[in-house]
Design an enzyme around this catalytic site. Structure first.
Site, PDB file in Angstrom:
ATOM      1  N   ARG A  62       0.844  -1.203   0.000  1.00 42.04           N
ATOM      2  CA  ARG A  62       0.000   0.000   0.000  1.00 42.04           C
ATOM      3  C   ARG A  62       0.879   1.252   0.000  1.00 42.04           C
ATOM      4  NH1 ARG A  62      -1.857   1.699   4.709  1.00 42.04           N
ATOM      5  NH2 ARG A  62      -2.689  -0.287   5.412  1.00 42.04           N
ATOM      6  N   ASP A 109      -5.636  18.788 -15.597  1.00 41.37           N
ATOM      7  CA  ASP A 109      -5.883  17.420 -16.058  1.00 41.37           C
ATOM      8  C   ASP A 109      -5.369  17.337 -17.497  1.00 41.37           C
ATOM      9  OD1 ASP A 109      -6.985  15.083 -17.165  1.00 41.37           O
ATOM     10  OD2 ASP A 109      -8.731  15.142 -15.841  1.00 41.37           O
ATOM     11  N   LYS A 164      -6.519   6.024 -20.118  1.00 40.26           N
ATOM     12  CA  LYS A 164      -6.681   6.522 -21.474  1.00 40.26           C
ATOM     13  C   LYS A 164      -5.384   6.339 -22.275  1.00 40.26           C
ATOM     14  CE  LYS A 164     -10.597   7.522 -19.550  1.00 40.26           C
ATOM     15  NZ  LYS A 164     -10.974   8.842 -19.059  1.00 40.26           N
ATOM     16  N   TYR A 196     -14.432  16.659 -17.252  1.00 40.40           N
ATOM     17  CA  TYR A 196     -14.898  15.278 -17.310  1.00 40.40           C
ATOM     18  C   TYR A 196     -16.068  15.101 -16.330  1.00 40.40           C
ATOM     19  CZ  TYR A 196     -14.945  10.273 -16.412  1.00 40.40           C
ATOM     20  OH  TYR A 196     -15.341   8.981 -16.237  1.00 40.40           O
TER      21      TYR A 196
END
Ligand SMILES: *Cc1c(COP(=O)(O)O)cnc(C)c1O
Length: 382
Positions: free
Chosen positions: A49, A172, A197, A101
Site C-alpha cells: 500500500r 488534467d 486513457k 470530465y
C-alpha cells in the site's frame, strides 16, 4: 543531455540494465508485504500500500514524462482526483472550469461539497478567473483540451494568475498525454491523468496519476496515498508501463487519423460543427500550437438531429459505441447519456453538450477503413 519523450517512454535515464538478471521488461512484484532482515532495517519496501517496486518504476517513468519530481499512481483517474481533494480541508475554496470530465464534476458536486470544500464553477475562457479568487481560495482546476468540448485553455496565463495570488494550478492532462503536452513546464503545480486513457492505451486497465514538481506537494501526497490506500496494484502498474512504451507511435498515428477524419467530417452535410483543435478554425488553435507539441486525437462533432446521432451510434460496427478514450480502438461516445450523464442539465447546455453531439476517440486503425466505416454509418442513417 536530455532525451526525447518517445525514448523516455521506453528507457529511464537512470536505468542500469543489469538489475533483475537483465530483464528488459520490468518485473511484476506481486507481493503485499516485504520481510525485514532485522529491527530497524528494511529492503526499501515494507508494504505494497505504501510502495511496491513495480508501481515505483511506473511512477518514475510518468514523473520523467511530465518533467516532475514525483508521480503517484492510483487505481483509477477518479482515485487520483479524490486523493488530490484530500489536500484540501473544510472551508477551502476551489475555482473549477465549467467544462470538465463528468466524473470530476460528480465528485466535486457530491463529495467535495459535502466535505466542506467550496467550489466556484466558471467558464475560465470567457469569465475572469482572478476576480473569483477569495481569501480562502486554494487552487484553480482545469482541463485542456476540455472533455468533451475541446476548449483550449492557456496554461501559462492561468499559472501566472495562480502564482501571483499564491494558489495552485491543477491541470488534467489526460486528453493530450505527456507525449504532446507538459503542464508543469508551463507553470502548473499538479498534473492529473486518467492513465486508463492514452498512457495505458489499450482499453484494458484503469489507472490514474498525480504529478508534481514541488517537494511540499509530493510529501503531502505520499502521506495521503499510504493512508488512504488508493495506489495502483503491481500487475496493473506493469500493464500501464507496457502501454507507455508505445505511447509515442500511438499518439502520432491516432493524431494523423484524427486529421483525416476531421477533414472528412467537415465535408458532410449532416455535420453542423467539427471541433478539433488541429483545425485552423478552432478558437484555441493558436494557443495549443504555442503550448503543446500536438493536437491529440479527440474530435467532437454535432450532427443535424438527435435522430441522426442515434442512428450513427446504432450503425457503427468497426468503431465501437463505448465510453472512454485514448486506446488503440476507435470509440464513439454519446456524452449526454454516457460520460456526462450526471452533469446538471443547465451546465450541459451552457457548454454546448446536447443530444446532437458525438465524441470520437480516434484509434490507430487504418484511416481509410475508419472513414469507410463512418461513410457507411452516415449513409445508412440518411
Ligand atoms: C476518464 C477521465 C477521468 C477519470 O479517469 P478514470 O480512469 O476513468 O477514473 C478524469 N479526467 C478525464 C479528462 C478523463 O477523460
Amino acid at each position: 543531455m536530455s532525451i526525447d519523450v518517445s525514448t523516455k517512454c521506453i528507457h529511464l535515464e537512470e536505468e542500469s540494465g543489469d538489475s533483475f538478471y537483465g530483464a528488459v521488461s520490468f518485473p511484476i512484484f506481486q507481493t503485499a508485504t516485504f520481510a525485514h532482515p532485522e529491527v530497524g532495517k528494511s529492503t526499501g519496501y515494507d508494504y505494497s500500500r505504501v510502495q511496491n517496486p513495480t508501481r515505483e518504476q511506473l511512477e518514475k517513468v510518468v514523473a520523467a514524462l511530465e518533467n516532475g519530481i514525483d508521480a503517484l499512481a492510483f487505481s483509477s483517474g477518479m482515485a487520483a482526483v479524490s486523493t488530490l481533494m484530500e489536500l484540501f480541508r473544510p472551508g477551502d475554496h476551489l475555482i473549477v472550469d465549467a467544462d470538465l470530465y463528468g466524473g470530476t464534476v460528480r465528485l466535486f458536486d457530491n463529495i467535495s461539497e459535502k466535505n466542506g470544500i467550496e467550489i466556484t464553477r466558471i467558464d475560465c475562457i470567457s469569465q475572469n478567473v482572478e476576480k473569483e479568487i477569495k481569501e480562502n481560495t486554494k487552487a484553480i482546476y482545469i482541463e485542456t483540451p476540455t472533455n468533451p468540448m475541446m476548449n483550449v485553455l492557456d496554461i501559462r496565463a492561468f499559472s501566472e494568475i495562480a502564482k501571483k495570488r499564491g494558489i495552485w494550478l491543477i491541470v488534467d492532462n489526460t486528453f493530450l498525454s505527456p507525449y504532446f503536452q507538459n503542464p508543469l513546464d508551463l507553470g502548473a503545480d499538479i498534473v492529473v491523468h486518467s492513465g486508463t486513457k492514452y498512457l495505458g492505451g489499450h482499453n484494458d486497465t484503469l489507472a490514474g496519476f498525480l504529478v508534481t514538481a514541488r517537494t511540499d506537494i509530493s510529501e503531502k501526497l505520499r502521506f495521503i496515498i499510504k493512508t488512504t490506500g488508493t495506489g495502483l496494484a503491481p500487475f496493473d502498474s506493469w500493464l500501464i508501463l507496457r502501454g507507455i512504451k508505445t505511447l509515442g507511435i500511438r499518439m502520432e498515428k491516432a493524431q494523423e487519423n484524427a486529421f483525416e477524419i476531421a477533414h472528412w467530417l467537415e465535408k458532410q452535410n449532416e455535420v453542423k460543427k467539427t471541433v478539433y483543435p488541429g483545425l485552423a478554425n478552432h478558437p484555441g488553435h493558436e494557443i495549443i500550437k504555442k503550448q503543446s507539441r500536438g493536437f491529440g486525437a479527440m474530435i467532437t462533432f454535432e450532427v443535424e438531429s438527435e435522430d441522426f446521432a442515434k442512428k450513427i451510434l446504432k450503425n457503427v460496427r468497426l468503431i465501437r459505441f463505448a465510453e472512454s478514450l485514448g486506446g488503440v480502438e476507435t470509440l464513439i461516445t454519446y456524452p449526454i447519456t454516457q460520460t456526462h450523464a450526471d452533469v446538471p442539465k443547465e451546465l450541459l447546455l451552457r457548454n454546448g453538450i446536447n443530444e446532437r453531439v458525438l465524441r470520437l476517440s480516434v484509434g490507430i486503425e487504418s484511416a481509410k477503413d475508419l472513414i469507410a466505416e463512418l461513410d457507411r454509418a452516415f449513409k445508412e442513417a440518411r
